[in-house]
Design an enzyme around this catalytic site. Sequence first.
Site, PDB file in Angstrom:
ATOM      1  CE1 TYR A 150     -22.571  -2.925 -12.674  1.00  0.00           C
ATOM      2  CE2 TYR A 150     -24.342  -1.443 -12.028  1.00  0.00           C
ATOM      3  CZ  TYR A 150     -23.049  -1.900 -11.871  1.00  0.00           C
ATOM      4  OH  TYR A 150     -22.236  -1.334 -10.930  1.00  0.00           O
ATOM      5  CB  SER A 196     -19.479   2.373  -5.417  1.00  0.00           C
ATOM      6  OG  SER A 196     -18.641   1.795  -6.398  1.00  0.00           O
ATOM      7  CD  GLN A 252     -15.788  -0.127  -3.444  1.00  0.00           C
ATOM      8  OE1 GLN A 252     -16.286   0.758  -4.130  1.00  0.00           O
ATOM      9  NE2 GLN A 252     -14.956  -1.026  -3.944  1.00  0.00           N
ATOM     10  CE1 TYR A 257     -14.076  -3.195  -6.435  1.00  0.00           C
ATOM     11  CE2 TYR A 257     -15.073  -1.111  -7.111  1.00  0.00           C
ATOM     12  CZ  TYR A 257     -15.189  -2.456  -6.797  1.00  0.00           C
ATOM     13  OH  TYR A 257     -16.413  -3.070  -6.849  1.00  0.00           O
ATOM     14  CB  THR A 285     -13.949  -4.217  -2.844  1.00  0.00           C
ATOM     15  OG1 THR A 285     -15.083  -3.518  -2.314  1.00  0.00           O
ATOM     16  CG2 THR A 285     -14.426  -5.459  -3.562  1.00  0.00           C
ATOM     17  CE  LYS A 331     -19.201  -5.259  -0.226  1.00  0.00           C
ATOM     18  NZ  LYS A 331     -19.073  -6.081  -1.441  1.00  0.00           N
ATOM     19  CG  HIS A 354     -18.446  -8.569  -5.506  1.00  0.00           C
ATOM     20  ND1 HIS A 354     -17.367  -7.835  -5.085  1.00  0.00           N
ATOM     21  CD2 HIS A 354     -19.110  -7.766  -6.380  1.00  0.00           C
ATOM     22  CE1 HIS A 354     -17.378  -6.654  -5.685  1.00  0.00           C
ATOM     23  NE2 HIS A 354     -18.427  -6.588  -6.475  1.00  0.00           N
ATOM     24  NE  ARG A 372     -22.359  -7.208  -9.271  1.00  0.00           N
ATOM     25  CZ  ARG A 372     -23.080  -6.804 -10.317  1.00  0.00           C
ATOM     26  NH1 ARG A 372     -24.286  -7.315 -10.518  1.00  0.00           N
ATOM     27  NH2 ARG A 372     -22.636  -5.871 -11.141  1.00  0.00           N
TER      28      ARG A 372
END
Length: 396
Positions: free
Chosen positions: A27, A108, A129, A131, A157, A253, A277, A280
């Site tokens: 991961y 995160s 961060q 999402y 992000t 980002k 990223h 990824r």
Amino acid sequence: MLRRTAASVHDYRLTAQSILPRTLFEYVDGGALDESTLARNTADFEEIYIRQKVLRGEKVDPAGPVLGHIASFPVALAPIGSLGMLYPQGEILAFQAAHAAGIGACLSSFSVCSIEEVMPEVGDGDAFQLYVLKDPGRTEEILARATAAGFRNLVITVDTTHPGMRDRDLRNGYRSAARPSLSMLLDCAMHPRWFARSWRSLGRGLGNFAHWDGVGSGLIAQAAYMSRQLKTDLTWSDIEAVVKRWPGRVVVKGVTDPEDVARAIGIGADGVVVSNHGGRQLDGVMSSIAALPVIASRYSGEVEILFDSGIRRGSHLLKALALGADGCLLGRSYAYGLAAAGADGVIAVLEMLRKELTMSMSLAGVTSVEDIKKRHMACVSLREARPNVSALVGFS
């Protein structure tokens, strides 16, 4: 304890690989599809030479501003999901280690430790961060909690509107299995050092979402569920709404195209992170270091330009700064240190990179981050055998 004395980030990676169950290591370590962009992110640094300048006789100071804060050297810890599975209380330890090293950190959304658990560690140079989720109410809740926790910087992000397809994760079941498989459980049992320190926290999930209806229980189920909750039709208008709502600084980002940087500036962003990223998401794109110079040449001074993806050495930091970055974010480098030795491992990795940057600056004849920015392209040159890379990164 490390298997041997670590001399580099690479050594910490090997130790992390030996300690972590395969699912967790892959991961952290893996990338999308064939991982060509993952490899290129680091390999393309080797196409850029530092220009050595000797006998300058001046003291080197690597300190510089990142996210509105003067750091001991111009880096911050990038947001990485599920750090608490690499080492118990991983997010808290990462923040503590960053502050001990004199830099900031970014939490995160997909953290094991919740915003409220990390809140006592939050300082001026730290960031949260985000999402953006399909449910605007849930997005608003997260923003309100981050504001209440004292975060002044928000990192949004924007390159995850479609989840990256990572072959390693698909093979081992991470983010696709509803619950840990028998092979996952056996793999955990075969890594006794990790199991001995982590077994008490194995039932933990994603701390910021664990109380929500429908999210499930445990990290595997919650990660799979939340990956489906990301807003797939995200637009610049959505980001602009967050910029207007957030009371502090906003950084976008996941941009590698100059037109996207222009859009970020247009909606009022204070900064951008030039990033793919860490390889990824979309495999086959140019490395982040190849994308950086054109962006910096057009927008330096208009917006804070941060860089991430592929940094493993202090010399990489110097090269990124010389190509126009105002600062850098570290991802896998510190995650390996955390997995290997907790906060001590993160501190050790940061100290390695700071020393390597200082040495590189000294032998390149630059005394400060500001000096690098003034000399800019005079600090580096391109390997002449690769003119195609020259075209990519904007060298003449």
